[in-house]
Design an enzyme around this catalytic site. Structure first.
Site, PDB file in Angstrom:
ATOM      1  CG  ASP A   1     -11.065   3.676   1.161  1.00 19.95           C
ATOM      2  OD1 ASP A   1     -11.980   3.985   0.272  1.00 19.95           O
ATOM      3  OD2 ASP A   1      -9.913   3.014   1.225  1.00 19.95           O
TER       4      ASP A   1
ATOM      5  N   GLY B   1       0.982  -1.186   0.098  1.00 19.76           N
ATOM      6  CA  GLY B   1       0.144   0.085   0.032  1.00 19.76           C
ATOM      7  C   GLY B   1       0.871   1.199  -0.044  1.00 19.76           C
ATOM      8  NE  ARG B   2      -1.375   7.505   1.053  1.00 24.59           N
ATOM      9  CZ  ARG B   2      -1.664   8.470   1.718  1.00 24.59           C
ATOM     10  NH1 ARG B   2      -0.888   9.754   1.456  1.00 24.59           N
ATOM     11  NH2 ARG B   2      -2.777   8.565   2.707  1.00 24.59           N
ATOM     12  CG  PHE B   3       1.506   5.483   4.431  1.00 24.37           C
ATOM     13  CD1 PHE B   3       2.419   6.279   4.140  1.00 24.37           C
ATOM     14  CD2 PHE B   3       0.284   5.730   4.784  1.00 24.37           C
ATOM     15  CE1 PHE B   3       2.051   7.781   3.780  1.00 24.37           C
ATOM     16  CE2 PHE B   3      -0.255   7.138   4.427  1.00 24.37           C
ATOM     17  CZ  PHE B   3       0.577   8.025   3.837  1.00 24.37           C
ATOM     18  N   GLY B   4       2.958   0.899   3.699  1.00 21.02           N
ATOM     19  CA  GLY B   4       3.328  -0.112   4.060  1.00 21.02           C
ATOM     20  C   GLY B   4       3.174  -1.375   3.316  1.00 21.02           C
ATOM     21  CB  THR B   5       5.013  -4.067   2.672  1.00 18.18           C
ATOM     22  OG1 THR B   5       5.713  -2.881   2.056  1.00 18.18           O
ATOM     23  CG2 THR B   5       5.306  -5.341   1.764  1.00 18.18           C
ATOM     24  CB  VAL B   6       0.407  -7.185   3.622  1.00 18.54           C
ATOM     25  CG1 VAL B   6      -0.399  -8.245   4.317  1.00 18.54           C
ATOM     26  CG2 VAL B   6      -0.508  -5.802   3.938  1.00 18.54           C
TER      27      VAL B   6
ATOM     28  CE  LYS C   1      -2.358  -1.547   6.580  1.00 19.00           C
ATOM     29  NZ  LYS C   1      -3.673  -0.809   6.689  1.00 19.00           N
TER      30      LYS C   1
END
Length: 277
Positions: free
Chosen positions: A132, A18-23, A38
């Site tokens: 969202d 995602g924009r700020f993180g990785t899963v 996450k």
């Protein structure tokens, strides 16, 4: 990586970004189960709003614990640079992948809408607006059970203040969010209505060639049911869509009202318009 996380889990391959993180997929040697981790890089958070959302997400997920249709949070680890949230792993395709491939029958759509609305109603009962709701955030586990995910944009409802701020995704955002007015948790009902429309029609109810055109269409909220697409869709389904995609928030259904609608209670089967309340 946090020592606590390394002690309790074996972090495996990346499964999302995602924009700020990785899963990542991760494994617990103690339980023998796999989870999703996450990982958010706090150094990428540019302002106080981003940091507030980061802190709020874990708190909100704790608040929503216990509902089978909401992704469960199990552990949180944090150091100076990273926040790690260990959550339920949803291995199956998300709803975005499924709706992009085909149109759903009414029975298939109702099988999605029932657990989705139960998850949304649970959020609202706990005083949380997701803000969202979109197919990308509707996941499925390996038993095909629906799980509402990603509470990074969620907010808590307060009697003394209404929610403000443009949050959400163009096709799914409610008109009152775009108008700059205060809004309520019913924005989630609108977004779920858009999902239902897309499942039955294969296209969104309000669209355009750019974000600006989409927003203009959402603000007009001119809901239509083209005959060539909706000729076989039941009056009950269209009735529910009108009540969910109602621009007048005072007349728009709540999540609880959606759950009581005949189209939902009949599982998308045939119901007479006389049964509609």
């Amino acid at each position: 990586m946090c020592e606590g996380l390394k002690r309790d889990y074996q972090v495996c391959e990346e499964v999302g970004r995602g924009r700020f993180g990785t899963v990542y997929r991760c494994f617990s040697p103690d339980s023998g189960d796999f989870f999703a981790c996450k990982t958010i890089d706090k150094r990428l958070l540019s302002d106080s709003v981003d940091r507030e959302c980061l802190e709020k997400e874990a708190k909100i997920m704790h608040l929503l614990k216990g509902n089978p249709n909401v992704v469960q949070l199990f552990n949180v680890y944090e150091d100076d640079n990273y926040l790690h949230m260990v959550m339920e792993l949803c291995n199956s395709s998300d709803l975005y992948d499924r709706v992009s491939k085909r149109i759903f029958s009414e029975v298939e759509a109702a099988a999605v809408m029932l657990p989705l609305m139960e998850a949304i109603a649970h959020c609202h009962r706990r005083g949380v607006a997701h803000r969202d709701i979109k197919p990308d955030n509707v996941l499925f586990d390996d038993r095909n059970r629906l799980k509402l995910a990603d509470f990074g944009s969620a907010d808590c409802l307060h009697e003394e203040r209404s929610m403000r701020g443009v949050v959400g995704t163009p096709y799914y955002v409610a008109p009152e969010v775009l108008s700059g007015r205060d809004y309520s948790e019913k924005v989630d009902v609108w977004s779920a209505g858009v999902i239902m429309y897309i499942m039955l029609a294969g296209i969104p109810p309000f669209y355009g060639d750019s974000a600006t055109e989409i927003f203009d269409a959402v603000l007009r909220a001119n809901l239509r049911f083209p005959t060539r697409i909706f000729h076989s869709v039941s009056p009950a389904a269209k009735d529910l869509l009108r009540k969910m995609l109602c621009k007048d928030v005072s007349r728009r259904f709540s999540a609880e009202q959606v759950l009581r609608h005949p189209w939902i209670t009949s599982g998308g089967g045939e119901r007479s318009m006389n049964d509609l309340t």
